[in-house]
Design a protein around this motif. Sequence first.
Motif, PDB file in Angstrom:
ATOM      1  N   PRO A 207       0.800  -1.229   0.000  1.00 32.48           N
ATOM      2  CA  PRO A 207       0.000   0.000   0.000  1.00 32.48           C
ATOM      3  C   PRO A 207       0.831   1.277   0.000  1.00 32.48           C
ATOM      4  CG  PRO A 207      -0.125  -1.103   2.137  1.00 32.48           C
ATOM      5  CD  PRO A 207       0.533  -2.055   1.193  1.00 32.48           C
ATOM      6  N   ALA A 208       2.050   1.231   0.536  1.00 31.38           N
ATOM      7  CA  ALA A 208       2.866   2.443   0.584  1.00 31.38           C
ATOM      8  C   ALA A 208       3.254   2.923  -0.807  1.00 31.38           C
ATOM      9  CB  ALA A 208       4.131   2.194   1.410  1.00 31.38           C
ATOM     10  N   THR A 209       3.245   2.025  -1.795  1.00 28.96           N
ATOM     11  CA  THR A 209       3.684   2.422  -3.137  1.00 28.96           C
ATOM     12  C   THR A 209       2.754   3.442  -3.774  1.00 28.96           C
ATOM     13  OG1 THR A 209       2.522   0.516  -4.110  1.00 28.96           O
ATOM     14  CG2 THR A 209       4.856   0.228  -3.560  1.00 28.96           C
ATOM     15  N   VAL A 210       1.514   3.522  -3.321  1.00 27.64           N
ATOM     16  CA  VAL A 210       0.593   4.484  -3.925  1.00 27.64           C
ATOM     17  C   VAL A 210       1.063   5.920  -3.673  1.00 27.64           C
ATOM     18  CG1 VAL A 210      -0.962   4.742  -1.960  1.00 27.64           C
ATOM     19  CG2 VAL A 210      -1.866   4.936  -4.284  1.00 27.64           C
TER      20      VAL A 210
ATOM     21  N   TYR B 252       4.274   6.783  10.186  1.00 24.44           N
ATOM     22  CA  TYR B 252       4.484   5.583  10.993  1.00 24.44           C
ATOM     23  C   TYR B 252       3.341   4.585  10.817  1.00 24.44           C
ATOM     24  CZ  TYR B 252       8.282   8.037  13.413  1.00 24.44           C
ATOM     25  OH  TYR B 252       9.445   8.693  13.715  1.00 24.44           O
ATOM     26  N   SER B 253       2.138   5.094  10.645  1.00 29.31           N
ATOM     27  CA  SER B 253       0.996   4.197  10.451  1.00 29.31           C
ATOM     28  C   SER B 253       1.111   3.442   9.123  1.00 29.31           C
ATOM     29  CB  SER B 253      -0.314   4.994  10.489  1.00 29.31           C
ATOM     30  OG  SER B 253      -0.501   5.609  11.741  1.00 29.31           O
ATOM     31  N   VAL B 254       1.494   4.164   8.068  1.00 32.30           N
ATOM     32  CA  VAL B 254       1.666   3.514   6.764  1.00 32.30           C
ATOM     33  C   VAL B 254       2.771   2.465   6.841  1.00 32.30           C
ATOM     34  CG1 VAL B 254       2.401   3.877   4.368  1.00 32.30           C
ATOM     35  CG2 VAL B 254       0.795   5.464   5.439  1.00 32.30           C
ATOM     36  N   ALA B 255       3.883   2.808   7.470  1.00 31.41           N
ATOM     37  CA  ALA B 255       4.986   1.861   7.595  1.00 31.41           C
ATOM     38  C   ALA B 255       4.564   0.635   8.399  1.00 31.41           C
ATOM     39  CB  ALA B 255       6.190   2.539   8.252  1.00 31.41           C
ATOM     40  N   PHE B 256       3.822   0.865   9.495  1.00 34.26           N
ATOM     41  CA  PHE B 256       3.387  -0.252  10.347  1.00 34.26           C
ATOM     42  C   PHE B 256       2.462  -1.193   9.585  1.00 34.26           C
ATOM     43  CE2 PHE B 256       0.227  -2.021  13.305  1.00 34.26           C
ATOM     44  CZ  PHE B 256       1.075  -2.771  14.127  1.00 34.26           C
ATOM     45  N   VAL B 257       1.478  -0.639   8.890  1.00 34.22           N
ATOM     46  CA  VAL B 257       0.543  -1.476   8.134  1.00 34.22           C
ATOM     47  C   VAL B 257       1.287  -2.258   7.054  1.00 34.22           C
ATOM     48  CG1 VAL B 257      -1.399  -1.421   6.513  1.00 34.22           C
ATOM     49  CG2 VAL B 257      -1.466  -0.035   8.600  1.00 34.22           C
ATOM     50  N   SER B 258       2.224  -1.618   6.391  1.00 35.28           N
ATOM     51  CA  SER B 258       2.990  -2.295   5.345  1.00 35.28           C
ATOM     52  C   SER B 258       3.792  -3.453   5.912  1.00 35.28           C
ATOM     53  CB  SER B 258       3.919  -1.296   4.649  1.00 35.28           C
ATOM     54  OG  SER B 258       3.197  -0.255   4.032  1.00 35.28           O
ATOM     55  N   LEU B 259       4.414  -3.226   7.057  1.00 41.42           N
ATOM     56  CA  LEU B 259       5.205  -4.288   7.685  1.00 41.42           C
ATOM     57  C   LEU B 259       4.324  -5.438   8.155  1.00 41.42           C
ATOM     58  CD1 LEU B 259       7.664  -2.034   9.702  1.00 41.42           C
ATOM     59  CD2 LEU B 259       8.263  -3.491   7.768  1.00 41.42           C
ATOM     60  N   VAL B 260       3.169  -5.125   8.735  1.00 38.70           N
ATOM     61  CA  VAL B 260       2.257  -6.175   9.195  1.00 38.70           C
ATOM     62  C   VAL B 260       1.797  -7.046   8.020  1.00 38.70           C
ATOM     63  CG1 VAL B 260      -0.061  -6.598  10.106  1.00 38.70           C
ATOM     64  CG2 VAL B 260       1.464  -4.994  11.269  1.00 38.70           C
ATOM     65  N   ILE B 261       1.443  -6.408   6.921  1.00 37.84           N
ATOM     66  CA  ILE B 261       0.969  -7.155   5.747  1.00 37.84           C
ATOM     67  C   ILE B 261       2.068  -8.062   5.215  1.00 37.84           C
ATOM     68  CG2 ILE B 261       0.301  -6.925   3.313  1.00 37.84           C
ATOM     69  CD1 ILE B 261      -1.234  -4.401   4.084  1.00 37.84           C
TER      70      ILE B 261
END
Length: 509
Positions: free
Chosen positions: A333-336, A412-421
């Motif tokens: 998702p971070a790539t968007v 930090y939220s985007v990074a966290f979600v990306s790492l969890v996925i």
Amino acid sequence: MTPSRHTSLRLFLTLWLIFCLHWATDFVREHFLVVSIVDQHTFALDDFTDLHPDIFVHSDGHSYHGANPGISMLGSVPYFVLSPVVDRVVARELAARQDGGGEAEYQDPRPARREFYRQVRERGWDIRFGLVGLITMVFAMAPLSAIGGVVFYKVTRGMGLTRGAALGGTMVYAFGTPVFLRSAYLNQNMAVGVVGFLAFALLWNPGSWSGLTERARWTAAGLAAGFALLCDYSGGLMLALVGGYGILKLRDDHDWPSTIRMSLWYAAGAMGPILLLWFYQWAAFGSPLYPPQHHMPPVEWSDLGYQGVATPQWDLTRMLLFDGRFGLFVTAPATVLALAAPFLGKWGRDHMPRREALVMLGIALAYVVFFSMVHYTRLQYITGIRYLVPILPFLMLPALVVLLTLPRLISYSVAFVSLVINWGLAMGRFQEQERSILDTLTRVYLEGVQLPALTTLSKMSASYLDGVGPRVSALAVMAMAAIVVVGIWRIETPWRPLAADRSDQPGGG
């Protein structure tokens, strides 16, 4: 304080270790060619014809697979070095089976996986295949992906980002995208992304990060981009686009004659891998110019257009980007955020020139359009996102600059979600019967942390570890790996005796 010396080496070791820890036991088509090159000294796959749908019988009566050989050639190097050890281990195991050791049992809901294991076990190849998968991952794929992470870090530092921002961004790139998933076994798509980005980074050379002369940079870039083509036919797109960018950049400081002369070094670097590809195609199929796919008989979705390649399809574009099982913006998702990079203000442009941002987005767009023409991209549901993996570094670099401009809570939220996925996908591996990655993540995080190799081993414990339960805990292995990672970053000079530190203290003794 965390030591700043030897950061690139520490980063490489960290990435390599974590990638190795999540080794997946999948034995893919590229592995068959590794075995054939080293053990049988041939490109033919006659012994494996019935073990993979991409292996086919050619008109010369021999079997080959429909893929370029680059990543298999890379993987054959460590296997060649370690093959005497593998031979001894296999011989000892097969001798022990003469006394009736172990049952051929693989407890998996997928019939194709069970049947593959049954056939491989009956032919006595299970131990060899397992070791080949481990060797090629630990000594070829994981180091290659780790090098890709180091290049990403070096480029961000050359762009002027702080050490902390560059390290954090590299971790999100490596573990917050499907780079994590695809580094777990021999994979040509991941290789195309790593070497393609390396070629682009050498030609851009922000902050003179490479330390090479201009001629050396262009030659090395050509070699890297040429290897992308050796790994996969889509690497030809990378070869052309990166070379075109380099010519545009040269025109900033050179006239046309000088630009053409320098670009010839790019062509010279690429010629080695291209000649090797032509040799492979000639030796295997009798013609140096046609790709392996040209000779394949029709399989699922490849009977449309030319070997499955037709005109761009909107439904394929939508699947590539948004499908819940393997869509780019679903799994990464971070790539968007990269889409906003060309429109950043002065701070962003200080680090990411608009031209480079547009070129990276252009490379990404070209791959999306190209694979929207390839009908068998629909088959990604079997193992998860694959075909768009080469564009991950080209999207994550501008996305990182955008992340740094956002409020910390959002970043930090985007990074966290990306790492969890992506940690969940790396642990659990997408299963083809699951409807979306949400099913995978639910399964993994409800069952608890796991490692793919231990999961596979637990499914065949009757064959190798009789008496071991159906679930093997990964916590102990992960805890030991965490200790090693802390040591990598906290021990300042690991080769220096402890006594030397004590003697540095005033009055030490």
